[in-house]
Design a protein around this motif. Sequence first.
Motif, short mmCIF file in Angstrom:
data_model
loop_
_atom_site.label_atom_id
_atom_site.label_comp_id
_atom_site.label_asym_id
_atom_site.label_seq_id
_atom_site.Cartn_x
_atom_site.Cartn_y
_atom_site.Cartn_z
N ALA A 1 98.62 -32.67 -39.03
CA ALA A 1 99.15 -31.06 -38.54
C ALA A 1 98.72 -30.44 -39.78
N ALA A 2 98.16 -30.86 -40.94
CA ALA A 2 97.86 -30.32 -41.91
C ALA A 2 96.37 -29.63 -41.86
N LEU A 3 95.80 -30.57 -40.98
CA LEU A 3 94.28 -30.17 -40.60
C LEU A 3 94.52 -29.06 -39.39
N ASP A 4 95.11 -29.29 -38.64
CA ASP A 4 95.31 -28.35 -37.36
C ASP A 4 95.58 -27.04 -37.53
N ARG A 5 96.54 -26.76 -38.87
CA ARG A 5 96.93 -25.64 -39.12
C ARG A 5 95.49 -24.62 -39.51
N TYR A 6 94.28 -25.13 -40.01
CA TYR A 6 93.18 -24.46 -40.26
C TYR A 6 92.70 -23.68 -39.10
N GLY A 7 92.91 -24.45 -37.70
CA GLY A 7 92.16 -23.92 -36.35
C GLY A 7 90.96 -23.89 -36.40
N THR A 8 90.33 -24.94 -36.95
CA THR A 8 88.82 -24.87 -37.22
C THR A 8 88.14 -24.76 -35.80
N GLU A 9 88.50 -25.30 -34.66
CA GLU A 9 87.73 -25.13 -33.28
C GLU A 9 87.93 -23.63 -32.96
N GLY A 10 88.52 -22.82 -33.61
CA GLY A 10 88.54 -21.30 -33.04
C GLY A 10 87.92 -20.51 -34.14
N LEU A 11 87.22 -21.03 -35.13
CA LEU A 11 86.38 -20.34 -36.15
C LEU A 11 85.22 -20.13 -35.72
N ALA A 12 84.55 -19.08 -36.37
CA ALA A 12 82.86 -18.82 -35.82
C ALA A 12 82.01 -19.29 -37.01
N LEU A 13 81.03 -19.48 -36.63
CA LEU A 13 79.94 -19.82 -37.63
C LEU A 13 79.32 -18.56 -38.52
N GLY A 14 79.52 -18.84 -39.68
CA GLY A 14 78.96 -17.67 -40.60
C GLY A 14 77.74 -17.88 -41.42
N LYS A 15 77.51 -19.29 -41.46
CA LYS A 15 76.31 -19.51 -42.07
C LYS A 15 75.93 -21.12 -41.86
N ARG A 16 74.75 -21.35 -41.72
CA ARG A 16 74.35 -22.89 -41.47
C ARG A 16 73.02 -22.98 -42.41
N ILE A 17 73.15 -24.17 -43.25
CA ILE A 17 72.01 -24.39 -44.17
C ILE A 17 71.62 -25.98 -43.96
N THR A 18 70.64 -26.40 -43.72
CA THR A 18 70.26 -27.80 -43.45
C THR A 18 69.39 -28.12 -44.94
N TYR A 19 69.72 -29.18 -45.32
CA TYR A 19 69.35 -29.78 -46.41
C TYR A 19 68.44 -31.08 -46.07
N ASP A 20 67.14 -31.36 -46.85
CA ASP A 20 66.55 -32.65 -46.55
C ASP A 20 66.44 -33.40 -47.95
N VAL A 21 67.43 -34.35 -48.03
CA VAL A 21 67.75 -35.05 -49.17
C VAL A 21 67.30 -36.28 -49.41
N ARG A 22 66.27 -36.26 -50.37
CA ARG A 22 65.51 -37.56 -50.60
C ARG A 22 66.38 -38.61 -51.36
N ALA A 23 67.35 -39.16 -50.67
CA ALA A 23 68.41 -39.97 -51.25
C ALA A 23 68.87 -40.85 -50.08
N ASN A 24 69.55 -42.07 -50.30
CA ASN A 24 70.32 -42.86 -49.39
C ASN A 24 71.59 -42.18 -48.98
N TRP A 25 72.09 -42.38 -47.78
CA TRP A 25 73.22 -41.57 -47.54
C TRP A 25 74.48 -42.23 -48.06
N LYS A 26 74.57 -43.38 -48.45
CA LYS A 26 75.75 -43.64 -49.27
C LYS A 26 75.67 -42.98 -50.73
N LEU A 27 74.74 -42.81 -51.41
CA LEU A 27 74.75 -42.00 -52.85
C LEU A 27 75.46 -40.72 -52.51
N ILE A 28 74.96 -40.09 -51.12
CA ILE A 28 75.85 -38.88 -51.06
C ILE A 28 77.27 -38.94 -50.94
N VAL A 29 77.79 -39.83 -49.84
CA VAL A 29 79.13 -40.12 -49.80
C VAL A 29 79.57 -40.31 -51.17
N GLU A 30 79.26 -41.19 -51.88
CA GLU A 30 80.00 -41.62 -53.14
C GLU A 30 80.05 -40.37 -53.94
#
Length: 375
Positions: free
Chosen positions: A171-200
């Motif tokens: 419920a702590a996440l539900d309180r943010y009402g994410t499904e009802g929010l609007a997109l203010g900005k989107r940025i796409t990054y092309d990262v020259r690194a393995n996905w696990k490095l980004i997760v870590e």
Amino acid sequence: MTTTPTSPSLIATLAGRYYTDPGLFRQEQEKIFERLWCCAVRAADLERPGAYRTVTIGRESVLVTRNRAGALRAFLNVCRHRGAQLCTDESGEVRRSLQCPYHAWTYDLDGRLVAAPNLQKMPDVDRTARGLLAVPLREWLGYAWVCLADRPPSFEETVIGAAAERLGDAAALDRYGTEGLALGKRITYDVRANWKLIVENFMECYHCATIHPELTEVLPEFAEGLAAQYYVGHGAEFAREAAGFTVDGGAGFGRLPGIEDAQDRRYYAVTVRPQTFLNLVPDHVIVHRMFPMAADRTRVECDWLYLPEVVASGADVSRSVELFHRVNTQDFAACERTQPAMDSRAYRDGGVLVPSEHHIGAFHAWVTACLEDGR
């Protein structure tokens, strides 16, 4: 995973080849990204029937579209005739059907084969059986999540459960009402690194004092190297002088209506394996989606979401966007700085994790368990 002895304070990481070996990357595509639920497309990006987006999940191109009844559908982006890719653009819109540009086999928005040259002369063709291959889809937080597995794992346990485990309460996440929010900005990054490095990197803050001066001004506990995700239910508290989660610490926007007092003036980070990060602050939500393209390349799409009235008013969201854009840029530069060393003899047996990073060891154990599954 390396078993090189270290010490109680230092535990071993994955060996370097886990970040560079094309064979291991292919196994990750098959056994992780093609078996688990992945956050694919923001539902509001597909406003009308016929709108579509294509995304790469594992080794597959997945086509997500909205049908005539307004429901989201997902398919493998492959014509059932001779295998041509149906849609080559990242996004677009069709009127009533999806037509292969090679031989004009045509499918309705539910994936059924509806037309093809000389199809009337082939009455034995089952138009449903020869339709597009459907991909399981679930909507959550305003996004379409897809799973390529023949028998998808429980969405409630593996996706919603991950957020509940981190926050201590779904419920702590539900309180943010994410499904009802609007997109203010989107940025796409092309990262020259393995996905696990980004997760870590996202999971720890040992690096924060070194490379995130703007972030630690707003979240001073991060300067101490504390990993907020290590503690269930913990959110990093804003600095006393910070009015909002912005690049200069100035005020943002009114807090989201469902937020409780205990969540106000706090930042929560949630990792939903394998490729989604949720960043929760009182007046907006930031969603990262990762799409691994090669062992050393990852595409990251980052959305900043606000109350619809904030976006509709034309309010300037640049100061809140700039804060995490700088964090992203700093993090991805660090990952790209690390990637070349994964091939070094110095990292052949891997590196080490200090105590505030020990929880990353659980992520490494999860990766290796996934790769060993089904061998």
